[in-house]
Scaffold this motif. Structure first.
Motif, PDB file in Angstrom:
ATOM      1  N   LYS A  24       6.067   3.370 -12.002  1.00 13.41           N
ATOM      2  CA  LYS A  24       7.078   2.320 -11.879  1.00 13.41           C
ATOM      3  C   LYS A  24       6.514   1.136 -11.082  1.00 13.41           C
ATOM      4  CE  LYS A  24      11.494   4.209 -11.735  1.00 13.41           C
ATOM      5  NZ  LYS A  24      12.596   4.872 -10.979  1.00 13.41           N
ATOM      6  N   PRO A  25       7.070  -0.064 -11.273  1.00 13.71           N
ATOM      7  CA  PRO A  25       6.610  -1.216 -10.483  1.00 13.71           C
ATOM      8  C   PRO A  25       6.803  -0.951  -8.988  1.00 13.71           C
ATOM      9  CG  PRO A  25       8.079  -1.914 -12.256  1.00 13.71           C
ATOM     10  CD  PRO A  25       8.149  -0.415 -12.211  1.00 13.71           C
ATOM     11  N   LEU A  26       5.852  -1.426  -8.192  1.00 13.20           N
ATOM     12  CA  LEU A  26       5.886  -1.229  -6.732  1.00 13.20           C
ATOM     13  C   LEU A  26       6.166  -2.574  -6.071  1.00 13.20           C
ATOM     14  CD1 LEU A  26       5.333   0.700  -4.319  1.00 13.20           C
ATOM     15  CD2 LEU A  26       2.920   0.093  -4.534  1.00 13.20           C
ATOM     16  N   SER A  27       7.268  -2.639  -5.315  1.00 14.42           N
ATOM     17  CA  SER A  27       7.677  -3.929  -4.740  1.00 14.42           C
ATOM     18  C   SER A  27       8.579  -3.693  -3.533  1.00 14.42           C
ATOM     19  CB  SER A  27       8.446  -4.745  -5.789  1.00 14.42           C
ATOM     20  OG  SER A  27       9.802  -4.343  -5.834  1.00 14.42           O
ATOM     21  N   PRO A  28       8.963  -4.750  -2.825  1.00 13.85           N
ATOM     22  CA  PRO A  28       9.911  -4.590  -1.711  1.00 13.85           C
ATOM     23  C   PRO A  28      11.258  -4.025  -2.162  1.00 13.85           C
ATOM     24  CG  PRO A  28       8.760  -6.667  -1.512  1.00 13.85           C
ATOM     25  CD  PRO A  28       8.385  -6.108  -2.850  1.00 13.85           C
ATOM     26  N   GLU A  29      11.554  -4.080  -3.472  1.00  7.97           N
ATOM     27  CA  GLU A  29      12.813  -3.529  -3.988  1.00  7.97           C
ATOM     28  C   GLU A  29      12.717  -2.040  -4.294  1.00  7.97           C
ATOM     29  OE1 GLU A  29      11.894  -6.852  -5.390  1.00  7.97           O
ATOM     30  OE2 GLU A  29      13.099  -7.364  -3.620  1.00  7.97           O
ATOM     31  N   THR A  30      11.517  -1.487  -4.244  1.00 11.27           N
ATOM     32  CA  THR A  30      11.349  -0.062  -4.557  1.00 11.27           C
ATOM     33  C   THR A  30      12.180   0.793  -3.592  1.00 11.27           C
ATOM     34  OG1 THR A  30       9.133  -0.430  -5.429  1.00 11.27           O
ATOM     35  CG2 THR A  30       9.658   1.803  -4.707  1.00 11.27           C
ATOM     36  N   PRO A  31      13.062   1.663  -4.120  1.00 10.49           N
ATOM     37  CA  PRO A  31      13.903   2.454  -3.218  1.00 10.49           C
ATOM     38  C   PRO A  31      13.093   3.465  -2.413  1.00 10.49           C
ATOM     39  CG  PRO A  31      14.305   3.057  -5.524  1.00 10.49           C
ATOM     40  CD  PRO A  31      13.357   1.905  -5.543  1.00 10.49           C
ATOM     41  N   ILE A  32      13.515   3.655  -1.158  1.00  9.78           N
ATOM     42  CA  ILE A  32      12.882   4.611  -0.245  1.00  9.78           C
ATOM     43  C   ILE A  32      13.809   5.808  -0.103  1.00  9.78           C
ATOM     44  CG2 ILE A  32      12.048   4.942   2.129  1.00  9.78           C
ATOM     45  CD1 ILE A  32      10.353   2.887   0.752  1.00  9.78           C
ATOM     46  N   ILE A  33      13.244   7.004  -0.083  1.00  9.33           N
ATOM     47  CA  ILE A  33      14.058   8.214   0.036  1.00  9.33           C
ATOM     48  C   ILE A  33      14.826   8.188   1.364  1.00  9.33           C
ATOM     49  CG2 ILE A  33      12.174   9.575   1.068  1.00  9.33           C
ATOM     50  CD1 ILE A  33      13.176  11.996  -0.509  1.00  9.33           C
ATOM     51  N   PRO A  34      16.162   8.454   1.329  1.00  9.61           N
ATOM     52  CA  PRO A  34      16.912   8.509   2.592  1.00  9.61           C
ATOM     53  C   PRO A  34      16.605   9.819   3.315  1.00  9.61           C
ATOM     54  CG  PRO A  34      18.390   8.635   0.652  1.00  9.61           C
ATOM     55  CD  PRO A  34      16.992   8.762   0.158  1.00  9.61           C
ATOM     56  N   LEU A  35      15.967   9.752   4.462  1.00  8.00           N
ATOM     57  CA  LEU A  35      15.516  10.984   5.130  1.00  8.00           C
ATOM     58  C   LEU A  35      16.582  11.589   6.037  1.00  8.00           C
ATOM     59  CD1 LEU A  35      11.775  10.279   5.966  1.00  8.00           C
ATOM     60  CD2 LEU A  35      12.767  11.504   4.036  1.00  8.00           C
ATOM     61  N   GLY A  36      17.358  10.780   6.717  1.00  7.97           N
ATOM     62  CA  GLY A  36      18.376  11.346   7.594  1.00  7.97           C
ATOM     63  C   GLY A  36      17.786  11.871   8.883  1.00  7.97           C
ATOM     64  N   PRO A  37      18.569  11.818  10.004  1.00  7.84           N
ATOM     65  CA  PRO A  37      18.063  12.259  11.296  1.00  7.84           C
ATOM     66  C   PRO A  37      17.700  13.747  11.280  1.00  7.84           C
ATOM     67  CG  PRO A  37      20.430  11.746  11.394  1.00  7.84           C
ATOM     68  CD  PRO A  37      19.954  11.372  10.035  1.00  7.84           C
ATOM     69  N   PRO A  38      16.709  14.215  12.058  1.00  5.34           N
ATOM     70  CA  PRO A  38      16.010  13.462  13.096  1.00  5.34           C
ATOM     71  C   PRO A  38      14.848  12.622  12.575  1.00  5.34           C
ATOM     72  CG  PRO A  38      15.172  15.686  13.057  1.00  5.34           C
ATOM     73  CD  PRO A  38      16.210  15.604  11.966  1.00  5.34           C
ATOM     74  N   ALA A  39      14.590  12.663  11.252  1.00  4.57           N
ATOM     75  CA  ALA A  39      13.439  11.926  10.727  1.00  4.57           C
ATOM     76  C   ALA A  39      13.658  10.424  10.852  1.00  4.57           C
ATOM     77  CB  ALA A  39      13.204  12.308   9.271  1.00  4.57           C
ATOM     78  N   LYS A  40      12.604   9.714  11.132  1.00  4.81           N
ATOM     79  CA  LYS A  40      12.630   8.253  11.222  1.00  4.81           C
ATOM     80  C   LYS A  40      12.637   7.681   9.809  1.00  4.81           C
ATOM     81  CE  LYS A  40       9.559   4.541  12.876  1.00  4.81           C
ATOM     82  NZ  LYS A  40       8.476   4.169  11.999  1.00  4.81           N
ATOM     83  N   GLN A  41      13.613   6.828   9.537  1.00  5.18           N
ATOM     84  CA  GLN A  41      13.700   6.246   8.196  1.00  5.18           C
ATOM     85  C   GLN A  41      12.565   5.236   7.982  1.00  5.18           C
ATOM     86  OE1 GLN A  41      15.455   7.243   5.741  1.00  5.18           O
ATOM     87  NE2 GLN A  41      14.852   5.662   4.306  1.00  5.18           N
ATOM     88  N   PRO A  42      11.761   5.448   6.945  1.00  8.90           N
ATOM     89  CA  PRO A  42      10.624   4.535   6.712  1.00  8.90           C
ATOM     90  C   PRO A  42      11.103   3.178   6.208  1.00  8.90           C
ATOM     91  CG  PRO A  42      10.428   6.600   5.481  1.00  8.90           C
ATOM     92  CD  PRO A  42      11.830   6.523   5.967  1.00  8.90           C
ATOM     93  N   PRO A  43      10.281   2.145   6.417  1.00 10.33           N
ATOM     94  CA  PRO A  43      10.665   0.800   5.977  1.00 10.33           C
ATOM     95  C   PRO A  43      10.405   0.582   4.495  1.00 10.33           C
ATOM     96  CG  PRO A  43       8.500   0.733   6.988  1.00 10.33           C
ATOM     97  CD  PRO A  43       8.966   2.169   7.088  1.00 10.33           C
ATOM     98  N   ASN A  44      11.126  -0.377   3.924  1.00 11.09           N
ATOM     99  CA  ASN A  44      10.776  -0.837   2.582  1.00 11.09           C
ATOM    100  C   ASN A  44       9.380  -1.449   2.608  1.00 11.09           C
ATOM    101  OD1 ASN A  44      13.307  -0.116   1.780  1.00 11.09           O
ATOM    102  ND2 ASN A  44      13.900  -2.151   1.070  1.00 11.09           N
ATOM    103  N   MET A  45       8.755  -1.460   1.463  1.00  7.27           N
ATOM    104  CA  MET A  45       7.463  -2.113   1.351  1.00  7.27           C
ATOM    105  C   MET A  45       7.591  -3.605   1.659  1.00  7.27           C
ATOM    106  SD  MET A  45       5.193  -2.643  -2.038  1.00  7.27           S
ATOM    107  CE  MET A  45       3.443  -2.876  -1.928  1.00  7.27           C
ATOM    108  N   VAL A  46       6.578  -4.166   2.315  1.00 10.32           N
ATOM    109  CA  VAL A  46       6.522  -5.609   2.542  1.00 10.32           C
ATOM    110  C   VAL A  46       5.229  -6.128   1.918  1.00 10.32           C
ATOM    111  CG1 VAL A  46       6.363  -7.450   4.268  1.00 10.32           C
ATOM    112  CG2 VAL A  46       7.864  -5.475   4.685  1.00 10.32           C
ATOM    113  N   ILE A  47       5.351  -7.161   1.110  1.00 10.77           N
ATOM    114  CA  ILE A  47       4.167  -7.827   0.550  1.00 10.77           C
ATOM    115  C   ILE A  47       4.058  -9.192   1.228  1.00 10.77           C
ATOM    116  CG2 ILE A  47       3.017  -8.697  -1.517  1.00 10.77           C
ATOM    117  CD1 ILE A  47       4.564  -6.672  -3.161  1.00 10.77           C
TER     118      ILE A  47
END
Ligand code: 23J
Ligand code: MN
Length: 258
Positions: A24-47
């Motif tokens: 799939k195309p890789l971009s700042p719009e690419t959805p990130i898996i919701p991890l939920g606490p205690p895991a730290k939620q990762p950021p969206n991609m930044v170009i």
């Protein structure tokens, strides 16, 4: 023996071997898996544009990527999970490169996933597939087609008050594939290789737990699995050679005979 490569090149040139892009195309719009606490939620991609034929570099264009290893169509290495942390050759830079190319067995679970977004693959589904298509060979990629990649917007992560609802594998199916079939790994169309509700399972994230503990790989956010035959395709899935990397966005391709 050089003939097999000559045949491959000729087949590609003549269109007898088709290249299917499972990425799939890789971009700042690419959805990130919701991890939920205690895991730290990762950021969206930044170009971040470094320079673009301008004062920052008039003769060239280039970007700086800021990207979580598990963004978009990506590869999971065994070191990603605590169960695989001490295995040999378990990281993106140390996995033997011959493991990046292998035959694909494609299990079509489209109808099941359409009926139930929390569908879990069971060993019975694998047995039924093998009755029709033959035994899954050691070293095969098992790709689970659900048509989930065709979902757009919020329907892809499919989150409600109870969390995400997307299909995955029962632990017994993951164990069967890892230990009874010795697959190279498992690929899916969903954002991760476990079901949306799998944080509630025992063990949590049972597919990650099992597969990576057995030295197997994962592929997530695949698409175009509807263009693959049940057997006969060859998958090429290589992560970036990130030193000690847990995973990596990858360009995942399949070769299919016409
Ligand atoms: C990081 C932490 C937990 C999970 C994941 C990543 C994934 O699903 C992944 O993309 O491997 S569950
Ligand atoms: Mn991952």
């Amino acid at each position: 023996m050089a003939q097999v490569l000559a045949d491959l090149v000729a087949g590609l040139a003549a269109g007898q071997v088709k290249v299917v892009d499972l990425t799939k195309p890789l971009s700042p719009e690419t959805p990130i898996i919701p991890l939920g606490p205690p895991a730290k939620q990762p950021p969206n991609m930044v170009i971040e544009t470094n320079n673009k034929y301008d004062s920052r570099g008039p003769t060239s264009y280039s970007n700086t990527l800021h990207v979580w290893e598990h963004t978009g169509t990506h590869f999971d290495a065994p070191i990603h999970w605590v169960t695989g942390k001490d295995l040999p050759n378990n990281a993106c830079d140390t996995i033997l490169p011959q493991k990046f190319i292998g035959p694909a067995c494609v299990l079509d679970m489209t109808a099941e996933a359409a009926k139930n977004p929390d569908f879990l693959l069971m060993p019975e589904h694998i047995h039924e597939w093998e009755r029709r298509h033959g035994r899954i060979p050691a070293g095969a990629w098992v790709l689970i087609r659900t048509d989930w990649s065709k979902r757009e917007g919020a329907a892809f992560l499919n989150v409600d008050a109870n969390g995400a609802h997307s299909p995955g594998q029962h632990v017994s199916a993951s164990r069967f594939l890892a230990y009874e079939r010795d697959v190279i790994g498992l690929g899916v169309e969903t954002v991760g290789t476990d079901a949306g509700q799998a944080h509630r399972f025992d063990p949590p994230l049972p597919n990650h737990y099992t597969m990576h503990g057995a030295g197997k790989f994962g592929l997530a956010s695949l698409c175009n699995l509807d263009q693959l035959p049940p057997t006969g395709a060859v998958v090429i899935a290589a992560p970036l050679k990130i030193v000690n990397g847990s995973g990596s966005p990858a360009r995942v391709l399949a070769l299919v005979a016409n």
